[in-house]
Design an enzyme around this catalytic site. Structure first.
Site, PDB file in Angstrom:
ATOM      1  N   ASP A 239      10.027   5.591  -5.584  1.00 57.50           N
ATOM      2  CA  ASP A 239      11.277   6.249  -5.977  1.00 57.50           C
ATOM      3  C   ASP A 239      12.142   6.548  -4.750  1.00 57.50           C
ATOM      4  OD1 ASP A 239       9.434   8.118  -5.035  1.00 57.50           O
ATOM      5  OD2 ASP A 239      10.201   9.739  -6.290  1.00 57.50           O
TER       6      ASP A 239
ATOM      7  N   ASP B  99      -6.226  -7.918   7.636  1.00 58.84           N
ATOM      8  CA  ASP B  99      -5.084  -7.268   8.258  1.00 58.84           C
ATOM      9  C   ASP B  99      -3.822  -7.912   7.683  1.00 58.84           C
ATOM     10  OD1 ASP B  99      -3.081  -6.245   9.802  1.00 58.84           O
ATOM     11  OD2 ASP B  99      -3.952  -6.845  11.737  1.00 58.84           O
TER      12      ASP B  99
ATOM     13  N   GLY C 129      -7.643   2.263  -0.853  1.00 61.15           N
ATOM     14  CA  GLY C 129      -6.793   3.440  -0.940  1.00 61.15           C
ATOM     15  C   GLY C 129      -6.835   4.075  -2.325  1.00 61.15           C
TER      16      GLY C 129
ATOM     17  N   TYR D 289      10.784   4.623   5.363  1.00 61.83           N
ATOM     18  CA  TYR D 289       9.828   4.268   4.310  1.00 61.83           C
ATOM     19  C   TYR D 289      10.555   3.660   3.115  1.00 61.83           C
ATOM     20  CZ  TYR D 289       6.668   4.900   0.361  1.00 61.83           C
ATOM     21  OH  TYR D 289       5.910   4.704  -0.758  1.00 61.83           O
TER      22      TYR D 289
END
Length: 315
Positions: free
Chosen positions: A116, A60, A27, A138
């Site tokens: 944050d 995974d 990523g 999230y």
């Protein structure tokens, strides 16, 4: 075994040095962290899933057996996460498993990347000791991940960061660089962009440098533990980011329109979750971010129509 296989060249001899495993190494942040540690003499291994590539392990992280099998390094930097709040709300169980349970496989110094979004944005700036109150799944999953990490690894380091940008493989990889698509669409059709939520876009390369500094100091000083904040210093809405991009590339921005009302149906987000980063700064573990216009220009030039643009700007 299920959930785990090598995608590395197994006969390759890796350099010797302190060992770090980076989860989510394929990523945006994970790639930056791998480069940063490699450039400073560390032996780096990365894990990925859909985008695993040579010298990375395909793992995974929602598979508990695969996580337990992961070999133990000196440092584990846990970058893997589902960071898109709207995706989190639609795929709750899988995303929570990735953001929470994978953080507990620890036998080394754990650096857990958080957000944050653990704060509600009503009373910024937020220090490390301020009470979290996440507004969406999230934020809740990352907060739970923080607590699990500290419960299983009391010496863990939690690093909270805001929205990231950096050297993307596609402009859609970051919520910041994805704005480039609207910037380039200089047509008569207006493009409305959020002008409500205050953000602090942060270069993943700076976050990677902070991770490396924390790892090096923490291996020598056991008092380096607990929660830290790092953030870019420029407060911007998505509309302001897009206008800054247009100005950096001398493109028109009159087709961009500030949207002063939040769209219905999206996951709730904090209005201003600015982080107080004084703890890192007092320990001399921070880095000084470059101006957003300079850093974002470096990241976006490969996606310009005229690649010669970089030669005139950076030379």
């Amino acid at each position: 075994m299920p959930g785990f296989q090598f995608s590395a060249l197994q006969d390759e001899v890796l350099p010797q040095g302190p060992r770090v495993v980076v989860t989510g190494a394929t990523g945006l942040l994970g790639r930056a962290v791998c480069r940063e540690f490699q450039n400073h003499g560390w032996t780096v291994s990365g894990t990925g899933l859909r985008r695993a590539r040579p010298r990375f392990l395909r793992c995974d992280l929602t598979d508990e057996d695969a996580v337990r099998f992961l070999f133990q390094p000196d440092v584990l930097v846990h970058c893997a996460a589902e960071r898109r709040p709207d995706v989190m709300e639609r795929n709750a169980d899988a995303a929570v498993s990735l953001n929470v349970h994978a953080s507990t496989a620890c036998g080394a110094l754990l650096i857990y990347i958080s957000t944050d979004y653990v704060f509600d944005g009503r009373n910024p700036p937020y220090g490390e000791d301020d009470c979290p109150n996440p507004l969406n799944l999230y934020g809740r999953s990352k907060l739970e991940g923080e607590r699990e990490a500290l419960r299983h690894c009391p010496g863990a380091v939690i690093l909270r960061v805001p929205v990231l940008f950096g050297e993307v493989e596609s402009v859609t990889e970051s919520a910041v660089t994805s704005l480039w698509q609207q910037v380039q669409e200089a047509t008569e059709e207006r493009r409305a962009l959020d002008h409500c939520l205050q953000r602090f876009p942060t270069d993943a390369r700076n976050v990677a440098a902070v991770c490396r500094k924390l790892a090096e100091r923490a291996r020598q000083d056991p008092s380096i533990r607990g929660i830290f904040h790092f953030s870019g210093k420029e407060q911007m809405t998505k509309y302001e980011m897009a206008v800054a991009m247009a100005q950096a590339f001398n493109l028109p921005s009159n087709h961009l329109v500030p949207l002063t009302e939040l769209p219905a149906g999206s996951a709730p987000r904090p209005v201003n979750s600015q982080l107080n980063c004084s703890r890192l700064e007092q320990l001399n573990l921070s880095v000084e971010p470059r101006a957003f216009s300079v850093a974002i220009s470096e990241c976006l030039w490969p996606f310009t129509a005229d690649k010669r643009w970089r030669q005139t700007v950076f030379h």
